[in-house]
Design an enzyme around this catalytic site. Structure first.
Site, PDB file in Angstrom:
ATOM      1  N   LYS A 112       0.810  -1.216   0.000  1.00  0.00           N
ATOM      2  CA  LYS A 112       0.000   0.000   0.000  1.00  0.00           C
ATOM      3  C   LYS A 112       0.849   1.275   0.000  1.00  0.00           C
ATOM      4  CE  LYS A 112      -4.253  -2.055   1.649  1.00  0.00           C
ATOM      5  NZ  LYS A 112      -3.829  -3.479   1.719  1.00  0.00           N
TER       6      LYS A 112
HETATM    7  C1  LIG Z   1      -4.389  -4.565   1.097  1.00  0.00           C
HETATM    8  C2  LIG Z   1      -3.575  -5.814   0.983  1.00  0.00           C
HETATM    9  C3  LIG Z   1      -3.911  -6.834   0.062  1.00  0.00           C
HETATM   10  C4  LIG Z   1      -5.158  -6.763  -0.822  1.00  0.00           C
HETATM   11  O1  LIG Z   1      -5.075  -5.777  -1.811  1.00  0.00           O
HETATM   12  P1  LIG Z   1      -6.397  -5.292  -2.606  1.00  0.00           P
HETATM   13  O2  LIG Z   1      -5.930  -4.143  -3.421  1.00  0.00           O
HETATM   14  O3  LIG Z   1      -7.391  -4.898  -1.547  1.00  0.00           O
HETATM   15  O4  LIG Z   1      -6.883  -6.428  -3.432  1.00  0.00           O
HETATM   16  C5  LIG Z   1      -3.078  -7.932  -0.038  1.00  0.00           C
HETATM   17  N1  LIG Z   1      -1.983  -8.068   0.758  1.00  0.00           N
HETATM   18  C6  LIG Z   1      -1.633  -7.115   1.644  1.00  0.00           C
HETATM   19  C7  LIG Z   1      -0.430  -7.325   2.495  1.00  0.00           C
HETATM   20  C8  LIG Z   1      -2.413  -5.959   1.803  1.00  0.00           C
HETATM   21  O5  LIG Z   1      -2.058  -5.021   2.703  1.00  0.00           O
END
Ligand SMILES: *Cc1c(COP(=O)(O)O)cnc(C)c1O
Length: 462
Positions: A112
């Site tokens: 993120k």
């Molecule tokens: C948010 C997250 C995901 C999922 O991503 P999306 O964009 O919601 O599909 C997967 N792995 C980690 C570690 C995350 O923080």
């Protein structure tokens, strides 16, 4: 560049407005009206460029001249200078044709950061230009809150309030948020669960009177700028493995579908992708929809991959919009039915999706097995989210001759509990975070009471 709603009723917006707006007024999500194209020559010319330069070239058409090129280049350069690896998201080879894309070298050790380091800076730029300030409010059970705080800590025109459930997030995740002592960062520990925190944020967006006209901004994954930033690493990694001359496939640990939707955008722009593999944990709405055309909600399960624990996958709506031929009315009807009862996609859109997407669901016992097996075979310690992607890549890939890239969405130290459960002694934090558990923390505990939370926000914003 104009942006239109997936439900066809809200007005089209510019890039600046779409970044500041979040959800469309008709309940839909914004998508670009036309998709910029990367030609064979454009992709070929990207070989060997820095991540920041590829990022500038991929994103510039979406910004549509609303930030001048020199300024945007500088914003992008600053955003990715916060990563602890010169490649930003380095590729690591696991075997002849399976690669990991390490997305955890940013400030909070999860993917993120790639989007939120950029989004904070873009928001700050537009607010400064307008002479406005804004308040960000969000609820978090972990990854999003810390990444948003890190992305906004240096933003002069933003105050950020992140609500987390008191005593219900892991110590590493809490400290990643509460040890940021910048004077525009406010951590609120709510005496309640995540749903209580989320409900108060939703209510605050629905009625913003308590802010006396100051803009409230959402930084969740429905914000278009987050998707835009995530397109870049699909392009950069495919180019590193030989695009445009060679196809690649991607396996993506998925929840709200923001990550894999960005991959789909890269494909629509012209990146030669053979297959997207959607990996889920037992919160498997995406897998059930793709594999069995069962588009229905199921009760939330707490898994070893908690950042993928969802009931509804919000960004899937963006893909449905294309699958239904960009018919906003059809999308609105489908989602209205979905809210009320189990439903299914129409045959033609589902068939279209299946040409490019496959899926696989991985339960907790398998996550532990994969962590052990991958370590034995490759020496890599996977975090539990990445483990779902690794297994899905092996089980759902269409052919062995196309290289597959599994997105490693988090560093194993961030989810050490699962790694320990798999039989390992623990995972040290990377050197730049070694002292996390000794850092000073700052947060405010509040009751799960909307008026108390709103008063806190109104009194503390600058
Ligand atoms: C948010 C997250 C995901 C999922 O991503 P999306 O964009 O919601 O599909 C997967 N792995 C980690 C570690 C995350 O923080």
């Amino acid at each position: 560049m104009r942006y239109i709603s997936t439900r066809g009723q809200a007005p089209a917006l510019s890039f600046e407005d779409v970044v500041l707006t979040g959800m469309a007024s008709d309940g839909g999500l914004y998508v670009p009206e036309t998709i910029p194209q990367l030609s064979h020559d454009d992709l070929a010319a990207m070989a060997g460029l820095s991540y920041a330069e590829i990022a500038f070239q991929v994103m510039q058409p979406f910004v549509g001249g609303e930030i001048d090129d020199d300024t945007f280049r500088e914003i992008v350069r600053e955003a990715y200078a916060t990563f602890n690896h010169d490649a930003v998201v380095p590729l690591k080879q696991l075997d002849a044709n399976h690669f990991l894309l390490e997305q955890f070298h940013g400030p909070t050790l999860a993917f993120k950061d790639v989007a939120l380091q950029l989004l904070g800076r873009i928001l700050d730029h537009f607010l400064k230009k307008r002479g406005e300030r804004a308040v960000i409010m969000g609820a978090t059970s972990g990854d999003t809150g810390s990444a948003a705080i890190e992305g906004c800590r240096h933003c002069d025109n933003l105050d950020i309030f992140i609500l987390h459930p008191h005593n219900r997030v892991s110590e590493v995740q809490r400290r990643q948020m509460t040890s940021v002592l910048a004077n525009n960062v406010f951590n609120v520990a709510i005496e309640g669960n995540f749903d209580d925190a989320q409900a108060m944020v939703k209510a605050s967006f629905a009625d913003q009177g308590f802010l006396n006209g100051t803009r409230l901004v959402a930084v969740n994954s429905i914000n278009w700028a987050r998707i835009m930033a995530q397109i870049v690493y699909y392009v950069a990694s495919a180019v590193a493995l030989g695009a445009p001359y060679r196809q690649v496939s991607f396996s993506v640990p998925s929840a709200n579908f923001g990550n894999v939707f960005a991959g789909y955008m890269a494909h629509q722009m012209g990146l030669p992708v053979k297959q997207f593999i959607i990996a889920t944990n037992t919160n498997d709405i995406l897998h059930r929809t793709l594999a069995a055309n069962d588009f229905s909600k199921k009760e939330l399960a707490a898994t070893l991959a908690p950042s993928m624990d969802i009931v509804v996958s919000s960004n899937f709506e963006r893909l449905l919009f294309d699958a239904y031929g960009r018919d906003g009315k059809a999308v609105a009807d489908l989602l209205e039915r979905f809210q009320k009862e189990p439903t299914a996609l129409a045959d033609a859109p589902l068939a279209k999706l299946r040409e490019l997407f496959s899926s696989h669901s991985v339960d907790d016992a398998t996550i532990l097995e994969v962590i052990r097996e991958a370590h034995h075979r490759t020496g890599e310690l996977l975090d539990p989210h990445t483990a779902t992607g690794y297994r899905a890549a092996e089980r759902a890939r269409a052919d062995q001759s196309t290289p597959v890239i599994t997105l490693a969405t988090a560093h194993p130290a961030k989810f050490a509990e699962a790694v320990v459960k798999a039989g390992f002694t623990g995972v040290p934090l990377p050197p730049h975070m070694e002292d996390l558990l000794e850092r000073e923390e700052r947060y405010t505990v509040l009751p799960a009471d909307l008026a108390a939370v709103q008063r806190f926000v109104a009194e503390n914003r600058r």
